[in-house]
Write a protein that holds these residues in place. Structure first.
Motif, PDB file in Angstrom:
ATOM      1  N   ILE A 245      77.745 -11.833 -10.777  1.00 21.87           N
ATOM      2  CA  ILE A 245      78.828 -12.176 -10.216  1.00 21.87           C
ATOM      3  C   ILE A 245      79.446 -11.135 -11.297  1.00 21.87           C
ATOM      4  CG2 ILE A 245      80.869 -13.318 -10.418  1.00 21.87           C
ATOM      5  CD1 ILE A 245      78.414 -15.876 -11.039  1.00 21.87           C
ATOM      6  N   TYR A 246      80.379 -10.202 -11.098  1.00 20.63           N
ATOM      7  CA  TYR A 246      81.738  -9.491 -11.654  1.00 20.63           C
ATOM      8  C   TYR A 246      83.073 -10.797 -11.846  1.00 20.63           C
ATOM      9  CZ  TYR A 246      79.312  -5.163 -11.137  1.00 20.63           C
ATOM     10  OH  TYR A 246      78.255  -4.315 -11.943  1.00 20.63           O
ATOM     11  N   PHE A 247      83.140 -10.350 -13.172  1.00 18.61           N
ATOM     12  CA  PHE A 247      84.221 -11.455 -13.346  1.00 18.61           C
ATOM     13  C   PHE A 247      86.020 -10.455 -13.645  1.00 18.61           C
ATOM     14  CE2 PHE A 247      81.179 -14.360 -14.218  1.00 18.61           C
ATOM     15  CZ  PHE A 247      81.910 -15.894 -14.135  1.00 18.61           C
ATOM     16  N   ALA A 248      87.157 -10.753 -12.560  1.00 20.35           N
ATOM     17  CA  ALA A 248      88.088  -9.929 -12.946  1.00 20.35           C
ATOM     18  C   ALA A 248      89.131 -10.225 -13.277  1.00 20.35           C
ATOM     19  CB  ALA A 248      87.784  -9.251 -11.119  1.00 20.35           C
ATOM     20  N   ASP A 249      89.412  -9.558 -14.389  1.00 22.61           N
ATOM     21  CA  ASP A 249      90.144  -9.622 -14.879  1.00 22.61           C
ATOM     22  C   ASP A 249      91.731  -9.182 -14.147  1.00 22.61           C
ATOM     23  OD1 ASP A 249      92.028 -11.112 -17.340  1.00 22.61           O
ATOM     24  OD2 ASP A 249      91.597  -9.584 -18.723  1.00 22.61           O
ATOM     25  N   THR A 250      91.880  -9.974 -12.932  1.00 20.76           N
ATOM     26  CA  THR A 250      93.162  -9.413 -11.919  1.00 20.76           C
ATOM     27  C   THR A 250      94.411  -9.720 -13.024  1.00 20.76           C
ATOM     28  OG1 THR A 250      91.382 -10.173 -11.201  1.00 20.76           O
ATOM     29  CG2 THR A 250      94.250  -9.208 -10.069  1.00 20.76           C
ATOM     30  N   GLU A 251      95.054 -10.395 -13.957  1.00 21.31           N
ATOM     31  CA  GLU A 251      95.682 -10.205 -14.777  1.00 21.31           C
ATOM     32  C   GLU A 251      95.700  -9.944 -16.131  1.00 21.31           C
ATOM     33  OE1 GLU A 251      95.853 -12.922 -10.910  1.00 21.31           O
ATOM     34  OE2 GLU A 251      94.779 -13.192 -13.525  1.00 21.31           O
ATOM     35  N   SER A 252      95.096  -9.570 -16.613  1.00 22.52           N
ATOM     36  CA  SER A 252      95.024  -9.363 -18.115  1.00 22.52           C
ATOM     37  C   SER A 252      95.132 -10.418 -18.924  1.00 22.52           C
ATOM     38  CB  SER A 252      96.105  -8.173 -17.812  1.00 22.52           C
ATOM     39  OG  SER A 252      95.077  -7.022 -17.267  1.00 22.52           O
ATOM     40  N   ILE A 253      94.129 -11.559 -18.994  1.00 21.89           N
ATOM     41  CA  ILE A 253      94.599 -12.273 -19.456  1.00 21.89           C
ATOM     42  C   ILE A 253      93.213 -12.947 -20.206  1.00 21.89           C
ATOM     43  CG2 ILE A 253      96.697 -13.763 -18.458  1.00 21.89           C
ATOM     44  CD1 ILE A 253      94.936 -15.672 -16.792  1.00 21.89           C
ATOM     45  N   PHE A 254      92.142 -12.262 -19.856  1.00 21.28           N
ATOM     46  CA  PHE A 254      91.197 -12.220 -21.123  1.00 21.28           C
ATOM     47  C   PHE A 254      91.385 -12.438 -22.270  1.00 21.28           C
ATOM     48  CE2 PHE A 254      87.256 -11.147 -17.053  1.00 21.28           C
ATOM     49  CZ  PHE A 254      87.531 -12.282 -16.392  1.00 21.28           C
ATOM     50  N   THR A 255      90.088 -13.123 -23.270  1.00 26.60           N
ATOM     51  CA  THR A 255      90.174 -13.432 -24.559  1.00 26.60           C
ATOM     52  C   THR A 255      88.808 -13.325 -24.393  1.00 26.60           C
ATOM     53  OG1 THR A 255      89.447 -15.631 -24.213  1.00 26.60           O
ATOM     54  CG2 THR A 255      92.031 -15.202 -24.274  1.00 26.60           C
ATOM     55  N   PRO A 256      88.185 -12.184 -25.850  1.00 20.95           N
ATOM     56  CA  PRO A 256      86.574 -12.427 -25.945  1.00 20.95           C
ATOM     57  C   PRO A 256      86.077 -13.476 -26.187  1.00 20.95           C
ATOM     58  CG  PRO A 256      88.601 -12.071 -28.035  1.00 20.95           C
ATOM     59  CD  PRO A 256      89.881 -12.016 -26.731  1.00 20.95           C
ATOM     60  N   LYS A 257      86.758 -14.850 -26.095  1.00 23.90           N
ATOM     61  CA  LYS A 257      85.802 -16.237 -26.283  1.00 23.90           C
ATOM     62  C   LYS A 257      85.764 -16.432 -24.833  1.00 23.90           C
ATOM     63  CE  LYS A 257      85.413 -20.833 -27.256  1.00 23.90           C
ATOM     64  NZ  LYS A 257      84.970 -21.438 -26.289  1.00 23.90           N
ATOM     65  N   TYR A 258      86.979 -15.684 -23.601  1.00 25.67           N
ATOM     66  CA  TYR A 258      86.200 -16.048 -22.013  1.00 25.67           C
ATOM     67  C   TYR A 258      85.418 -15.140 -21.659  1.00 25.67           C
ATOM     68  CZ  TYR A 258      86.850 -16.060 -17.506  1.00 25.67           C
ATOM     69  OH  TYR A 258      86.801 -16.562 -16.330  1.00 25.67           O
ATOM     70  N   VAL A 259      85.335 -13.937 -22.368  1.00 25.61           N
ATOM     71  CA  VAL A 259      84.313 -12.961 -21.937  1.00 25.61           C
ATOM     72  C   VAL A 259      82.604 -13.233 -22.471  1.00 25.61           C
ATOM     73  CG1 VAL A 259      83.353 -10.142 -22.218  1.00 25.61           C
ATOM     74  CG2 VAL A 259      85.947 -11.252 -21.863  1.00 25.61           C
TER      75      VAL A 259
ATOM     76  N   LYS B 240      96.454  -3.842 -18.769  1.00 28.95           N
ATOM     77  CA  LYS B 240      97.635  -4.113 -18.544  1.00 28.95           C
ATOM     78  C   LYS B 240      98.432  -4.325 -20.361  1.00 28.95           C
ATOM     79  CE  LYS B 240      99.621  -5.761 -15.626  1.00 28.95           C
ATOM     80  NZ  LYS B 240     100.135  -6.590 -13.833  1.00 28.95           N
ATOM     81  N   ASN B 241      97.638  -5.292 -20.368  1.00 28.51           N
ATOM     82  CA  ASN B 241      97.728  -5.814 -22.559  1.00 28.51           C
ATOM     83  C   ASN B 241      97.420  -4.167 -23.457  1.00 28.51           C
ATOM     84  OD1 ASN B 241      99.438  -7.428 -21.114  1.00 28.51           O
ATOM     85  ND2 ASN B 241      97.190  -8.708 -21.430  1.00 28.51           N
ATOM     86  N   GLY B 242      96.644  -3.296 -22.958  1.00 26.64           N
ATOM     87  CA  GLY B 242      95.630  -2.452 -23.929  1.00 26.64           C
ATOM     88  C   GLY B 242      94.721  -3.122 -24.960  1.00 26.64           C
ATOM     89  N   THR B 243      93.746  -4.432 -24.244  1.00 32.31           N
ATOM     90  CA  THR B 243      92.716  -4.855 -24.591  1.00 32.31           C
ATOM     91  C   THR B 243      91.497  -4.623 -24.103  1.00 32.31           C
ATOM     92  OG1 THR B 243      92.968  -7.171 -23.493  1.00 32.31           O
ATOM     93  CG2 THR B 243      94.018  -6.708 -25.692  1.00 32.31           C
ATOM     94  N   ALA B 244      90.695  -3.885 -22.950  1.00 28.59           N
ATOM     95  CA  ALA B 244      90.263  -3.716 -22.265  1.00 28.59           C
ATOM     96  C   ALA B 244      89.187  -3.810 -23.261  1.00 28.59           C
ATOM     97  CB  ALA B 244      90.722  -3.110 -20.690  1.00 28.59           C
ATOM     98  N   GLU B 245      89.137  -2.367 -24.338  1.00 26.34           N
ATOM     99  CA  GLU B 245      88.319  -1.817 -24.916  1.00 26.34           C
ATOM    100  C   GLU B 245      87.722  -2.736 -25.495  1.00 26.34           C
ATOM    101  OE1 GLU B 245      90.113   1.264 -26.414  1.00 26.34           O
ATOM    102  OE2 GLU B 245      89.722   3.015 -24.745  1.00 26.34           O
ATOM    103  N   GLU B 246      88.791  -3.604 -26.209  1.00 21.13           N
ATOM    104  CA  GLU B 246      88.636  -4.813 -27.057  1.00 21.13           C
ATOM    105  C   GLU B 246      86.869  -6.062 -26.375  1.00 21.13           C
ATOM    106  OE1 GLU B 246      90.152  -8.836 -29.613  1.00 21.13           O
ATOM    107  OE2 GLU B 246      91.137  -6.998 -28.476  1.00 21.13           O
ATOM    108  N   LEU B 247      87.440  -5.994 -25.428  1.00 19.61           N
ATOM    109  CA  LEU B 247      86.996  -7.524 -24.639  1.00 19.61           C
ATOM    110  C   LEU B 247      85.664  -6.778 -23.953  1.00 19.61           C
ATOM    111  CD1 LEU B 247      89.741  -8.107 -22.121  1.00 19.61           C
ATOM    112  CD2 LEU B 247      89.025  -9.216 -24.226  1.00 19.61           C
ATOM    113  N   LEU B 248      85.733  -5.188 -24.029  1.00 18.53           N
ATOM    114  CA  LEU B 248      84.224  -4.779 -23.016  1.00 18.53           C
ATOM    115  C   LEU B 248      82.963  -4.223 -24.627  1.00 18.53           C
ATOM    116  CD1 LEU B 248      82.993  -3.209 -20.750  1.00 18.53           C
ATOM    117  CD2 LEU B 248      83.876  -1.099 -21.773  1.00 18.53           C
ATOM    118  N   ASP B 249      83.851  -4.465 -25.954  1.00 19.74           N
ATOM    119  CA  ASP B 249      83.044  -5.162 -26.752  1.00 19.74           C
ATOM    120  C   ASP B 249      82.367  -5.325 -27.015  1.00 19.74           C
ATOM    121  OD1 ASP B 249      83.385  -1.477 -27.430  1.00 19.74           O
ATOM    122  OD2 ASP B 249      84.896  -1.833 -28.418  1.00 19.74           O
TER     123      ASP B 249
END
Length: 274
Positions: free
Chosen positions: A165-179, A200-209
């Motif tokens: 399942i790919y969880f898509a952060d459509t609204e750019s609201i994922f947090t590290p804990k959510y991931v 959108k919030n510039g956090t995608a790289e952090e969340l991928l890490d």
């Protein structure tokens, strides 16, 4: 596959919002060769959309009806890199033909979290499995889901024989804990969680890490990090290539230039919203 991670490149589908899914065949072929050489597993083309509901778009918007055109584009180029397309089951759909007659190898079913009807989703999964496609699910607008909702969906996917399942952060609201929670709860149910990040919030790289730290083995990217209906961006393919210590040399610069030229050339067909 790089370091046991399955990678999708979504440039054509995501940037397609800005070009109306028009791309020069030469660009698509050159980009196919590029992501194949980089070690990606899939190049995602577009959708199986119904042209009566959204007319006047490029061929990769209608992958189910443009088989001959797609064969002309990729037939002499296609090698080990697989092609995928997305089936948005909450939007008007066109028929999908058998995998044996198509250049498309895999289908990612898009289902919006709060609109998902299990019976409808299961019907689409069964139909595509019978047609011979490898199936993934994109669980979009997932950032507001509870742990209980995600767990229930993971169990449904497992029941239907879906591995990822790919969880898509459509609204750019994922947090590290959510991931981290999404990855771990899926794994507990015998399903792998992939991560499709917007930026959108510039956090995608952090969340991928964070995802990689929790041994996520499925993710995707776009060239220059471009794309999205709302220009919300994605993880940049360049970021992943650097992460995996792959230097593509000048070919990366050439293709980034070509992509910008495509955006200029086909801008009048844009379906994106600012």
């Amino acid at each position: 596959m790089i370091d046991n991670i399955t990678l999708f490149d979504c440039t054509a589908r995501e940037v397609g919002y800005q070009t109306g899914w028009f791309f020069d065949p030469a660009f698509l072929r050159d980009y196919y060769r590029f992501v194949e050489a980089a070690g990606y597993d899939y190049m995602e083309l577009g959708f199986f959309h119904n042209p009566e509901a959204d007319p006047g778009r490029g061929a990769i918007r209608y992958c189910g009806l443009c088989t001959e055109e797609l064969n002309d584009i990729f037939g002499s180029t296609k090698n080990i890199l697989k092609l995928s397309a997305m089936r948005d089951i909450q939007r008007p759909l066109a028929p999908v033909g058998p995998k044996a007659d198509s250049v498309v190898d895999a289908v990612r079913i898009l289902t919006r979290s709060k609109q998902t009807e299990p019976d409808v989703l299961c019907r689409h999964i069964e139909e595509l499995q019978k047609l011979g496609y490898h199936i993934f699910i994109n669980f979009t607008s997932a950032g507001r889901n509870t742990v209980e909702e995600n767990t229930a969906f993971a169990r449904l996917a497992k029941k239907m024989g879906i591995d990822v399942i790919y969880f898509a952060d459509t609204e750019s609201i994922f947090t590290p804990k959510y991931v981290s929670d999404a990855i771990e709860l899926c794994r507990a149910e015998g399903v792998e969680a992939g991560i499709h990040l917007h930026n959108k919030n510039g956090t995608a790289e952090e969340l991928l890490d964070v995802a990689f730290a929790h041994k996520c083995r499925y993710t995707d990217s776009t060239l220059l990090g471009l794309g999205g209906k709302w220009y919300d961006g994605n993880i940049a393919t360049e970021y992943l290539l650097k992460h995996f210590n792959y230097n593509p040399g000048y070919e990366l610069t050439r293709l980034k230039t070509m992509l910008i030229q495509q955006l200029i050339k086909y801008h009048e067909h844009s379906a994106a919203v600012l």
